[in-house]
Design an enzyme around this catalytic site. Structure first.
Site, PDB file in Angstrom:
ATOM      1  N   ASN A  35       0.866  -1.187   0.000  1.00 25.09           N
ATOM      2  CA  ASN A  35       0.000   0.000   0.000  1.00 25.09           C
ATOM      3  C   ASN A  35       0.901   1.234   0.000  1.00 25.09           C
ATOM      4  O   ASN A  35       1.432   1.621   1.036  1.00 25.09           O
ATOM      5  CB  ASN A  35      -0.909  -0.036   1.237  1.00 25.09           C
ATOM      6  CG  ASN A  35      -1.809   1.187   1.311  1.00 25.09           C
ATOM      7  OD1 ASN A  35      -1.918   1.948   0.351  1.00 25.09           O
ATOM      8  ND2 ASN A  35      -2.464   1.372   2.458  1.00 25.09           N
ATOM      9  N   TRP A  36       1.036   1.835  -1.170  1.00 26.67           N
ATOM     10  CA  TRP A  36       1.941   2.986  -1.290  1.00 26.67           C
ATOM     11  C   TRP A  36       1.323   4.277  -0.750  1.00 26.67           C
ATOM     12  O   TRP A  36       1.994   5.309  -0.688  1.00 26.67           O
ATOM     13  CB  TRP A  36       2.345   3.188  -2.752  1.00 26.67           C
ATOM     14  CG  TRP A  36       3.337   2.193  -3.259  1.00 26.67           C
ATOM     15  CD1 TRP A  36       3.816   1.092  -2.596  1.00 26.67           C
ATOM     16  CD2 TRP A  36       3.977   2.189  -4.539  1.00 26.67           C
ATOM     17  NE1 TRP A  36       4.711   0.412  -3.389  1.00 26.67           N
ATOM     18  CE2 TRP A  36       4.827   1.070  -4.595  1.00 26.67           C
ATOM     19  CE3 TRP A  36       3.909   3.017  -5.659  1.00 26.67           C
ATOM     20  CZ2 TRP A  36       5.605   0.748  -5.705  1.00 26.67           C
ATOM     21  CZ3 TRP A  36       4.684   2.715  -6.779  1.00 26.67           C
ATOM     22  CH2 TRP A  36       5.526   1.590  -6.795  1.00 26.67           C
ATOM     23  N   LYS A  37       0.033   4.222  -0.430  1.00 28.53           N
ATOM     24  CA  LYS A  37      -0.688   5.417   0.074  1.00 28.53           C
ATOM     25  C   LYS A  37      -0.464   6.591  -0.890  1.00 28.53           C
ATOM     26  O   LYS A  37      -0.530   6.387  -2.099  1.00 28.53           O
ATOM     27  CB  LYS A  37      -0.256   5.721   1.503  1.00 28.53           C
ATOM     28  CG  LYS A  37      -0.429   4.507   2.408  1.00 28.53           C
ATOM     29  CD  LYS A  37      -0.298   4.800   3.865  1.00 28.53           C
ATOM     30  CE  LYS A  37      -0.478   3.523   4.660  1.00 28.53           C
ATOM     31  NZ  LYS A  37      -0.447   3.720   6.092  1.00 28.53           N
ATOM     32  N   HIS A 122      -9.949   1.234   4.520  1.00 29.69           N
ATOM     33  CA  HIS A 122      -8.706   1.486   5.268  1.00 29.69           C
ATOM     34  C   HIS A 122      -8.976   2.524   6.354  1.00 29.69           C
ATOM     35  O   HIS A 122      -9.751   3.456   6.152  1.00 29.69           O
ATOM     36  CB  HIS A 122      -7.618   1.969   4.299  1.00 29.69           C
ATOM     37  CG  HIS A 122      -6.259   1.999   4.933  1.00 29.69           C
ATOM     38  ND1 HIS A 122      -5.882   2.994   5.807  1.00 29.69           N
ATOM     39  CD2 HIS A 122      -5.216   1.145   4.849  1.00 29.69           C
ATOM     40  CE1 HIS A 122      -4.648   2.742   6.223  1.00 29.69           C
ATOM     41  NE2 HIS A 122      -4.231   1.624   5.664  1.00 29.69           N
ATOM     42  N   GLU A 124      -7.379   4.952   7.355  1.00 29.01           N
ATOM     43  CA  GLU A 124      -7.093   6.348   7.003  1.00 29.01           C
ATOM     44  C   GLU A 124      -8.244   6.950   6.192  1.00 29.01           C
ATOM     45  O   GLU A 124      -8.409   8.166   6.147  1.00 29.01           O
ATOM     46  CB  GLU A 124      -5.741   6.442   6.252  1.00 29.01           C
ATOM     47  CG  GLU A 124      -4.598   6.253   7.241  1.00 29.01           C
ATOM     48  CD  GLU A 124      -3.293   5.776   6.621  1.00 29.01           C
ATOM     49  OE1 GLU A 124      -3.161   5.771   5.389  1.00 29.01           O
ATOM     50  OE2 GLU A 124      -2.398   5.396   7.399  1.00 29.01           O
ATOM     51  N   GLU A 192      -6.116  -4.860  10.474  1.00 31.53           N
ATOM     52  CA  GLU A 192      -5.150  -3.771  10.640  1.00 31.53           C
ATOM     53  C   GLU A 192      -5.514  -2.962  11.877  1.00 31.53           C
ATOM     54  O   GLU A 192      -6.306  -2.002  11.784  1.00 31.53           O
ATOM     55  CB  GLU A 192      -5.204  -2.828   9.430  1.00 31.53           C
ATOM     56  CG  GLU A 192      -4.680  -3.396   8.157  1.00 31.53           C
ATOM     57  CD  GLU A 192      -3.998  -2.317   7.319  1.00 31.53           C
ATOM     58  OE1 GLU A 192      -2.840  -2.513   6.956  1.00 31.53           O
ATOM     59  OE2 GLU A 192      -4.615  -1.275   7.079  1.00 31.53           O
ATOM     60  N   GLY A 198       1.445   2.849  10.962  1.00 29.02           N
ATOM     61  CA  GLY A 198       2.290   4.046  10.968  1.00 29.02           C
ATOM     62  C   GLY A 198       3.298   4.013  12.104  1.00 29.02           C
ATOM     63  O   GLY A 198       3.440   3.018  12.822  1.00 29.02           O
ATOM     64  N   SER A 239       2.658  -1.741  10.587  1.00 32.19           N
ATOM     65  CA  SER A 239       4.066  -1.765  10.991  1.00 32.19           C
ATOM     66  C   SER A 239       4.780  -3.076  10.663  1.00 32.19           C
ATOM     67  O   SER A 239       5.638  -3.532  11.430  1.00 32.19           O
ATOM     68  CB  SER A 239       4.210  -1.448  12.489  1.00 32.19           C
ATOM     69  OG  SER A 239       3.828  -0.118  12.741  1.00 32.19           O
ATOM     70  N   GLY A 260       2.644  -1.055   4.419  1.00 33.08           N
ATOM     71  CA  GLY A 260       2.677   0.364   4.068  1.00 33.08           C
ATOM     72  C   GLY A 260       4.098   0.836   3.864  1.00 33.08           C
ATOM     73  O   GLY A 260       4.725   0.578   2.824  1.00 33.08           O
TER      74      GLY A 260
HETATM   75  P1  PGA Z   1       2.336   0.668   7.808  1.00 34.79           P
HETATM   76  O1  PGA Z   1       0.917   0.875   7.080  1.00 34.79           O
HETATM   77  O2  PGA Z   1       2.899  -0.625   7.306  1.00 34.79           O
HETATM   78  O3  PGA Z   1       3.143   1.866   7.365  1.00 34.79           O
HETATM   79  O4  PGA Z   1       2.072   0.666   9.273  1.00 34.79           O
HETATM   80  C1  PGA Z   1       0.054  -0.191   6.871  1.00 34.79           C
HETATM   81  C2  PGA Z   1      -1.233   0.290   6.290  1.00 34.79           C
HETATM   82  O5  PGA Z   1      -1.679   1.397   6.609  1.00 34.79           O
HETATM   83  O6  PGA Z   1      -1.864  -0.406   5.472  1.00 34.79           O
END
Ligand code: PGA
Length: 276
Positions: A35-37, A122, A124, A192, A198, A239, A260
């Protein structure tokens, strides 16, 4: 309360919830999602990262690898590299199929761009106000158009009374209520926990992940039936890095990872693929 007592209490809650033994889902190809966001800032950088990934010898890696760049770059990957070892996914999809929807991207448009997967719900996006009912509608649209859905669920915090388990159960019940079983092979669940995403807290402990994995299976069995419920792959995100990936997969017994930050660095991402 000591850490030991907290763990004991949580175990007790889980044991009460399990009335019968839940068997492990049949081993399948694992799903590893990058997931490159909202990264990187330029398409050029994204293509450069992908060029490094493409060079690695993936013959020994049986897992399905899904790259989810920002939508604005998606076609540059999905059309050009269709049929390659890599699959591509969107990070969201519109709740509506109505073309009078400024700024939205429909499931059909994604499908026409040879995009195969989509992350839905997600945390976010939920933080921007997305509710369980919106997530449910997005999933319905996506599976009907033939997309594979990675449904994200996860609690914001953990408590000693096990209320976080009720929270997860509620998310699953509200989102999957009315899900048409004929699309079940298009559904993946990504556990998640919001607190693990994050920088900050770090990933979930692998034995806690294992318990949660069983709990989610139990809820899915209740929503569908035993056979269908146990057929839905459960993956983990939050993470994930080179240090913990193998342990999370092996002891957490999940069927993949949603990665991520660590997916943005191609050498770290490749290392994770090799380690697991
Ligand atoms: P992260 O993000 O690996 O940077 O914690 C995971 C995600 O939000 O899907």
């Amino acid at each position: 309360m000591s850490k030991k007592v907290v763990k004991k209490t949580i175990r007790k809650v889980i044991n009460n919830i399990f009335k019968k033994k839940v068997v492990k889902a049949k081993a399948k190809t694992r799903l590893i999602v990058a997931n490159w966001k909202m990264n990187p800032v330029t398409l050029k950088e994204g293509l450069k990262t992908f060029a490094i990934l493409k060079r690695i010898d993936l013959k020994k890696i049986k897992d399905t690898i899904v790259i989810c760049p920002p939508d604005i770059y998606l076609a540059d990957f999905s059309l050009k590299y269709k049929g390659s070892k890599f699959k591509f996914g969107a990070q969201d999809v519109s709740v509506t199929n109505n073309p009078e929807s400024t700024g939205e991207i429909s499931a059909e448009q994604l499908k026409n761009l040879k995009v195969e997967y989509v992350i839905i719900g997600h945390s976010e996006r939920r933080a921007l106000g997305e509710s369980n009912s919106v997530v449910a509608k997005k999933i319905r649209n996506a599976v009907e158009k033939g997309l594979k859905v990675i449904l994200c669920i996860g609690e914001e915090t953990r408590d000693i009374n096990g209320d976080y388990l009720r929270f997860i159960e509620k998310q699953l019940l509200e989102i999957l209520d009315g899900f048409n079983k004929k699309y079940i092979s298009n559904l993946y669940i990504a556990y998640e926990p919001v607190w693990a995403i994050g920088r900050g807290h770090g990933a979930v402990e692998s034995h806690d992940l294992h318990q949660m994995n069983l709990f989610i299976k139990k809820v899915l069995v209740g929503i569908f039936d035993r056979k269908i419920g146990l057929s839905v792959p459960i993956i983990y995100g939050g993470s994930v890095d080179e240090e913990n990936a193998k342990q999370l997969i092996d002891s957490g017994e999940v069927e993949g990872l949603l990665i991520g930050r660590a997916s943005l660095n191609p050498s770290v991402f490749v290392n994770i693929l090799k380690l697991i």
